[in-house]
Design a protein around this motif. Structure first.
Motif, PDB file in Angstrom:
ATOM      1  N   VAL A  12       0.611  -0.850  -0.264  1.00  0.00           N
ATOM      2  CA  VAL A  12       0.086   0.066  -0.356  1.00  0.00           C
ATOM      3  C   VAL A  12       1.133   1.256   0.335  1.00  0.00           C
ATOM      4  CG1 VAL A  12      -1.993   1.005   1.095  1.00  0.00           C
ATOM      5  CG2 VAL A  12      -1.685  -0.762   1.655  1.00  0.00           C
ATOM      6  N   GLU A  13       0.976   2.142  -1.201  1.00  0.00           N
ATOM      7  CA  GLU A  13       1.388   3.589  -1.366  1.00  0.00           C
ATOM      8  C   GLU A  13       0.206   4.949  -1.170  1.00  0.00           C
ATOM      9  OE1 GLU A  13       2.955   3.020  -4.762  1.00  0.00           O
ATOM     10  OE2 GLU A  13       4.280   1.864  -4.605  1.00  0.00           O
ATOM     11  N   ILE A  14       1.166   5.706   0.006  1.00  0.00           N
ATOM     12  CA  ILE A  14       0.402   7.573   0.557  1.00  0.00           C
ATOM     13  C   ILE A  14       1.576   7.467   0.415  1.00  0.00           C
ATOM     14  CG2 ILE A  14      -0.564   7.546   2.148  1.00  0.00           C
ATOM     15  CD1 ILE A  14      -0.859   5.214   4.561  1.00  0.00           C
TER      16      ILE A  14
ATOM     17  N   LEU B 128       4.667   7.371   2.679  1.00  0.00           N
ATOM     18  CA  LEU B 128       5.355   6.145   3.441  1.00  0.00           C
ATOM     19  C   LEU B 128       4.388   5.393   2.833  1.00  0.00           C
ATOM     20  CD1 LEU B 128       4.011   6.240   7.013  1.00  0.00           C
ATOM     21  CD2 LEU B 128       2.845   3.899   5.506  1.00  0.00           C
ATOM     22  N   THR B 129       4.926   3.543   2.517  1.00  0.00           N
ATOM     23  CA  THR B 129       4.771   2.295   2.464  1.00  0.00           C
ATOM     24  C   THR B 129       4.523   1.490   2.945  1.00  0.00           C
ATOM     25  OG1 THR B 129       5.477   2.968  -0.030  1.00  0.00           O
ATOM     26  CG2 THR B 129       5.169   1.009   0.206  1.00  0.00           C
ATOM     27  N   PHE B 130       3.980   0.086   3.201  1.00  0.00           N
ATOM     28  CA  PHE B 130       3.798  -0.242   3.572  1.00  0.00           C
ATOM     29  C   PHE B 130       2.762  -2.002   3.397  1.00  0.00           C
ATOM     30  CE2 PHE B 130      -0.517   1.268   4.931  1.00  0.00           C
ATOM     31  CZ  PHE B 130      -0.991  -0.392   5.151  1.00  0.00           C
ATOM     32  N   HIS B 131       3.782  -3.137   3.522  1.00  0.00           N
ATOM     33  CA  HIS B 131       3.068  -4.274   3.082  1.00  0.00           C
ATOM     34  C   HIS B 131       2.628  -4.848   4.069  1.00  0.00           C
ATOM     35  CE1 HIS B 131       7.131  -5.062   0.542  1.00  0.00           C
ATOM     36  NE2 HIS B 131       7.762  -4.413   1.439  1.00  0.00           N
ATOM     37  N   ARG B 132       1.777  -5.448   2.892  1.00  0.00           N
ATOM     38  CA  ARG B 132       0.570  -6.372   2.952  1.00  0.00           C
ATOM     39  C   ARG B 132       0.187  -7.676   3.785  1.00  0.00           C
ATOM     40  NH1 ARG B 132      -4.201  -6.267  -1.587  1.00  0.00           N
ATOM     41  NH2 ARG B 132      -5.926  -7.002   0.883  1.00  0.00           N
TER      42      ARG B 132
ATOM     43  N   VAL C 189       1.291  -7.704   6.489  1.00  0.00           N
ATOM     44  CA  VAL C 189       1.550  -7.389   8.585  1.00  0.00           C
ATOM     45  C   VAL C 189      -0.188  -8.122   8.336  1.00  0.00           C
ATOM     46  CG1 VAL C 189       0.683  -5.267   9.267  1.00  0.00           C
ATOM     47  CG2 VAL C 189       2.309  -4.962   7.811  1.00  0.00           C
ATOM     48  N   GLN C 190      -0.596  -8.786   9.791  1.00  0.00           N
ATOM     49  CA  GLN C 190      -1.208  -9.156  10.277  1.00  0.00           C
ATOM     50  C   GLN C 190      -2.081  -8.077  10.377  1.00  0.00           C
ATOM     51  OE1 GLN C 190      -0.294 -10.843  14.890  1.00  0.00           O
ATOM     52  NE2 GLN C 190      -0.101 -12.718  13.491  1.00  0.00           N
ATOM     53  N   ASP C 191      -3.524  -8.046  10.065  1.00  0.00           N
ATOM     54  CA  ASP C 191      -4.577  -7.900   9.768  1.00  0.00           C
ATOM     55  C   ASP C 191      -4.328  -6.686   8.598  1.00  0.00           C
ATOM     56  OD1 ASP C 191      -6.080  -9.276  11.414  1.00  0.00           O
ATOM     57  OD2 ASP C 191      -5.436  -8.556  13.392  1.00  0.00           O
ATOM     58  N   SER C 192      -3.577  -6.611   7.379  1.00  0.00           N
ATOM     59  CA  SER C 192      -3.792  -5.569   6.939  1.00  0.00           C
ATOM     60  C   SER C 192      -4.849  -5.653   6.120  1.00  0.00           C
ATOM     61  CB  SER C 192      -2.192  -6.323   5.412  1.00  0.00           C
ATOM     62  OG  SER C 192      -2.978  -7.172   4.933  1.00  0.00           O
ATOM     63  N   ASP C 193      -6.184  -6.007   5.915  1.00  0.00           N
ATOM     64  CA  ASP C 193      -7.427  -5.593   5.541  1.00  0.00           C
ATOM     65  C   ASP C 193      -7.614  -4.642   6.409  1.00  0.00           C
ATOM     66  OD1 ASP C 193      -6.508  -7.250   3.589  1.00  0.00           O
ATOM     67  OD2 ASP C 193      -7.866  -8.970   3.522  1.00  0.00           O
ATOM     68  N   ASP C 194      -7.816  -4.888   7.253  1.00  0.00           N
ATOM     69  CA  ASP C 194      -8.564  -4.351   8.358  1.00  0.00           C
ATOM     70  C   ASP C 194      -7.778  -2.689   9.269  1.00  0.00           C
ATOM     71  OD1 ASP C 194     -10.643  -4.048  10.758  1.00  0.00           O
ATOM     72  OD2 ASP C 194      -8.171  -3.578  11.586  1.00  0.00           O
TER      73      ASP C 194
ATOM     74  N   VAL D 179      -8.782   6.903  -3.767  1.00  0.00           N
ATOM     75  CA  VAL D 179      -8.236   6.081  -3.902  1.00  0.00           C
ATOM     76  C   VAL D 179      -8.149   5.014  -5.128  1.00  0.00           C
ATOM     77  CG1 VAL D 179      -8.337   3.359  -2.268  1.00  0.00           C
ATOM     78  CG2 VAL D 179      -9.216   5.830  -0.880  1.00  0.00           C
ATOM     79  N   ASP D 180      -7.082   4.394  -5.333  1.00  0.00           N
ATOM     80  CA  ASP D 180      -6.434   3.345  -6.228  1.00  0.00           C
ATOM     81  C   ASP D 180      -6.187   1.959  -6.145  1.00  0.00           C
ATOM     82  OD1 ASP D 180      -5.927   2.451  -8.557  1.00  0.00           O
ATOM     83  OD2 ASP D 180      -4.058   3.244  -9.304  1.00  0.00           O
ATOM     84  N   HIS D 181      -7.313   1.114  -6.287  1.00  0.00           N
ATOM     85  CA  HIS D 181      -7.445  -0.200  -6.136  1.00  0.00           C
ATOM     86  C   HIS D 181      -7.781  -1.161  -6.938  1.00  0.00           C
ATOM     87  CE1 HIS D 181      -8.023  -3.866  -3.626  1.00  0.00           C
ATOM     88  NE2 HIS D 181      -9.035  -3.708  -3.157  1.00  0.00           N
ATOM     89  N   PRO D 182      -6.644  -1.372  -8.436  1.00  0.00           N
ATOM     90  CA  PRO D 182      -7.240  -1.886  -9.097  1.00  0.00           C
ATOM     91  C   PRO D 182      -7.459  -3.486  -9.180  1.00  0.00           C
ATOM     92  CG  PRO D 182      -4.631  -1.015  -9.117  1.00  0.00           C
ATOM     93  CD  PRO D 182      -5.152  -0.578  -7.641  1.00  0.00           C
ATOM     94  N   SER D 183      -7.608  -4.276  -8.017  1.00  0.00           N
ATOM     95  CA  SER D 183      -7.611  -5.449  -7.834  1.00  0.00           C
ATOM     96  C   SER D 183      -9.189  -5.834  -7.835  1.00  0.00           C
ATOM     97  CB  SER D 183      -6.290  -6.686  -6.997  1.00  0.00           C
ATOM     98  OG  SER D 183      -6.779  -5.876  -5.718  1.00  0.00           O
ATOM     99  N   GLY D 184     -10.001  -4.906  -6.821  1.00  0.00           N
ATOM    100  CA  GLY D 184     -10.752  -4.700  -6.384  1.00  0.00           C
ATOM    101  C   GLY D 184     -10.745  -5.681  -5.682  1.00  0.00           C
TER     102      GLY D 184
END
Length: 171
Positions: free
Chosen positions: A119-121, A131-135, A137-142, A157-162
């Motif tokens: 995720v890139e902010i 800021l960037t963080f990898h998905r 991470v525990q509970d990253s969807d939350d 919010v760009d979320h190409p995979s949907g």
């Protein structure tokens, strides 16, 4: 690209306390990082001991070059695996050992890219992510859900995979 449809102006700016939620990699990743750090430390001690006992001219540098490159790569990955993300009502902070922490205020966010791995902010859409963080991470969807809800209405919010479309408040 999608834009946020809800507005977060209902938050009270006079709040005197901040509830903080901490997100980090799971125990398997963290133990792997600790183990890697231990192996790097022991290997550095072994190579240093060989340098002291045999001297620089007596060392087979070809044999140690690959080991040293692997150790550097492992040492670089350890801080990322031990990173912690602190989420409050108005900001996200990323802390990593041996590196300076990064913090983003949600009011400054202009764009968020939610990829399959990270995720890139962005606070400025034309530059590198703030800021960037990898998905992983525990509970990253939350974390992503809570992050998107706290963004200003103007943030894209760009979320190409949907894959999170049913869970995120984006149009």
């Amino acid at each position: 690209m999608s834009s946020r449809t809800s507005d977060n102006n209902a938050r009270s700016p006079e709040r005197s306390f901040q509830h903080t939620e901490v997100y980090r990699h799971g125990p398997l990743y963290r133990w792997g990082a600790y183990g890697t750090a231990g192996i790097v430390a022991l290997s550095v001690l072994a190579i240093s001991g060989t340098m002291v006992t045999k001297g620089l001219s007596g060392m087979n540098w070809g044999a140690y070059t690959g080991a040293i490159a692997g150790l550097i790569g492992a040492a670089v990955s350890v801080p990322s695996l031990l990173a912690e993300l602190s989420l409050t009502e108005d900001r996200l902070r990323k802390e990593r050992p041996l590196r300076a922490g990064r913090e983003v205020s949600f009011e400054e966010v202009r764009r968020v890219f939610i990829g399959g791995v990270s995720v890139e902010i962005y606070v400025d859409a034309d530059h590198e992510p703030a800021l960037t963080f990898h998905r992983h991470v525990q509970d990253s969807d939350d974390l992503i859900e809570k992050l998107v809800v706290r963004l200003p209405a103007s943030a894209e919010v760009d979320h190409p995979s949907g894959e999170l479309d049913g869970r995120l408040e984006i149009a």
